[in-house]
Scaffold this motif. Structure first.
Motif, short mmCIF file in Angstrom:
data_model
loop_
_atom_site.label_atom_id
_atom_site.label_comp_id
_atom_site.label_asym_id
_atom_site.label_seq_id
_atom_site.Cartn_x
_atom_site.Cartn_y
_atom_site.Cartn_z
N GLY A 115 39.12 31.77 0.81
CA GLY A 115 37.57 32.17 0.87
C GLY A 115 36.64 31.35 2.07
N ASN A 116 37.19 30.33 2.58
CA ASN A 116 36.59 29.67 3.71
C ASN A 116 36.36 30.71 4.81
N ARG A 117 35.39 30.81 5.27
CA ARG A 117 34.60 31.82 6.52
C ARG A 117 34.86 31.02 7.76
N PHE A 118 35.44 31.64 8.78
CA PHE A 118 35.49 31.44 10.24
C PHE A 118 34.83 32.40 11.10
N GLU A 119 34.46 31.96 12.32
CA GLU A 119 34.12 32.75 13.24
C GLU A 119 34.79 32.72 14.79
N LEU A 120 35.37 33.73 15.05
CA LEU A 120 35.98 33.59 16.52
C LEU A 120 34.76 34.19 17.43
N PHE A 121 34.29 33.29 18.23
CA PHE A 121 33.13 33.88 19.06
C PHE A 121 33.39 33.88 20.72
N ALA A 122 33.19 35.15 21.23
CA ALA A 122 33.31 35.30 22.72
C ALA A 122 32.19 35.16 23.35
N GLU A 123 31.68 34.23 24.29
CA GLU A 123 30.27 34.09 24.64
C GLU A 123 30.15 34.96 25.81
N THR A 124 29.01 36.01 25.96
CA THR A 124 28.57 36.88 26.99
C THR A 124 27.42 36.15 27.90
N VAL A 125 27.04 35.39 27.44
CA VAL A 125 25.84 34.38 28.09
C VAL A 125 26.43 32.78 28.18
N THR A 126 26.72 32.43 29.52
CA THR A 126 27.64 31.19 29.58
C THR A 126 26.67 29.98 29.79
N ASP A 127 25.30 30.36 30.82
CA ASP A 127 24.70 29.33 30.93
C ASP A 127 23.67 28.86 29.69
N ASP A 128 23.85 27.64 29.33
CA ASP A 128 23.31 27.00 28.10
C ASP A 128 21.83 27.24 27.99
N ASP A 129 21.16 26.72 29.10
CA ASP A 129 19.54 27.11 29.05
C ASP A 129 19.15 28.56 29.05
N GLU A 130 19.92 29.34 29.52
CA GLU A 130 19.60 31.04 29.34
C GLU A 130 20.09 31.29 27.88
N GLY A 131 21.03 30.80 27.18
CA GLY A 131 21.53 31.15 25.82
C GLY A 131 20.16 30.58 25.01
N ARG A 132 19.78 29.56 25.25
CA ARG A 132 18.67 29.12 24.37
C ARG A 132 17.51 29.64 24.56
N ARG A 133 17.11 30.20 25.57
CA ARG A 133 15.99 31.23 25.98
C ARG A 133 16.32 32.48 25.03
N ILE A 134 17.20 33.06 25.18
CA ILE A 134 17.67 34.29 24.61
C ILE A 134 17.68 34.29 23.07
N LEU A 135 18.11 33.08 22.51
CA LEU A 135 18.11 32.96 21.11
C LEU A 135 16.78 32.80 20.55
N GLY A 136 16.01 31.95 21.18
CA GLY A 136 14.46 31.87 20.85
C GLY A 136 13.86 33.09 20.99
N GLU A 137 14.27 34.05 21.86
CA GLU A 137 13.42 35.12 22.24
C GLU A 137 13.66 36.26 21.18
N HIS A 138 14.83 36.23 20.64
CA HIS A 138 15.54 37.27 19.61
C HIS A 138 15.72 36.37 18.19
N ASN A 139 15.01 35.24 18.13
CA ASN A 139 15.17 34.81 16.60
C ASN A 139 16.34 34.56 16.24
N ALA A 140 17.50 34.08 17.10
CA ALA A 140 18.84 33.79 16.61
C ALA A 140 19.42 34.95 15.73
N PRO A 141 19.56 35.94 16.66
CA PRO A 141 20.00 37.40 15.90
C PRO A 141 21.46 37.27 15.51
N SER A 142 21.75 38.01 14.47
CA SER A 142 23.11 38.27 13.99
C SER A 142 22.91 39.95 13.52
N GLU A 143 23.17 40.66 14.72
CA GLU A 143 23.18 42.19 14.40
C GLU A 143 24.63 42.86 14.37
#
Length: 151
Positions: A115-143
């Protein structure tokens, strides 16, 4: 302020049977056993001495509601590679919990036999600064997102 400079991580999990779980991790995620003891097994993705340690839980231990929510594993590759891994998980009978759009990548969540949960994750935004901006703008979404497995 002094803070650690992390250069390596690993995960230790309590499991019902370390040897049985080690076989599952080798089959599903391709990990290799690097060390074992009477109540534990260490596994590696192939670059480090160990990435995951499986430790024998006490008799009667149950998966609880508090603690680790999931462990994310960023894959090398794109969303099609993630879709291939999705197909592989399903073909092995692995319980897939959900697929999500995080706006910086797509996540595929699944559980090990304990029952231990894992996530395989494929990045679509590879620039970390852009990623931080997007996560902040969208409130760290999980849609929720439809992800068609490839076999």
């Amino acid at each position: 302020m002094i803070k650690p400079v992390v250069v390596r991580t690993h995960l230790s999990l309590f499991v019902r049977d370390p040897e049985t779980s080690a076989a599952w991790y080798a089959d599903v995620l391709g990990l290799e056993v690097t060390a074992r003891g009477p109540q534990w097994v260490f596994l590696s993705f192939g670059r480090k001495h160990h990435d995951i340690a499986l430790i024998q839980a006490e008799d009667g231990a149950a998966h609880g509601g508090l603690g680790l929510q999931h462990y994310g594993l960023e894959i090398q590759g794109d969303v099609d590679d993630l879709r291939r891994l999705y197909g592989m998980l399903l073909s092995k009978g692995v319980k897939v919990v959900k697929t999500t759009d995080h706006k910086v990548g797509i996540g595929l969540y699944f559980e090990d036999p304990d029952g231990n949960r894992f996530e395989l994750f494929a990045e679509t935004v590879t620039d970390d600064d852009e990623g931080r901006r997007i996560l902040g703008e969208h409130n760290a979404p999980s849609e929720p997102v439809e992800l068609e497995p490839l076999y």
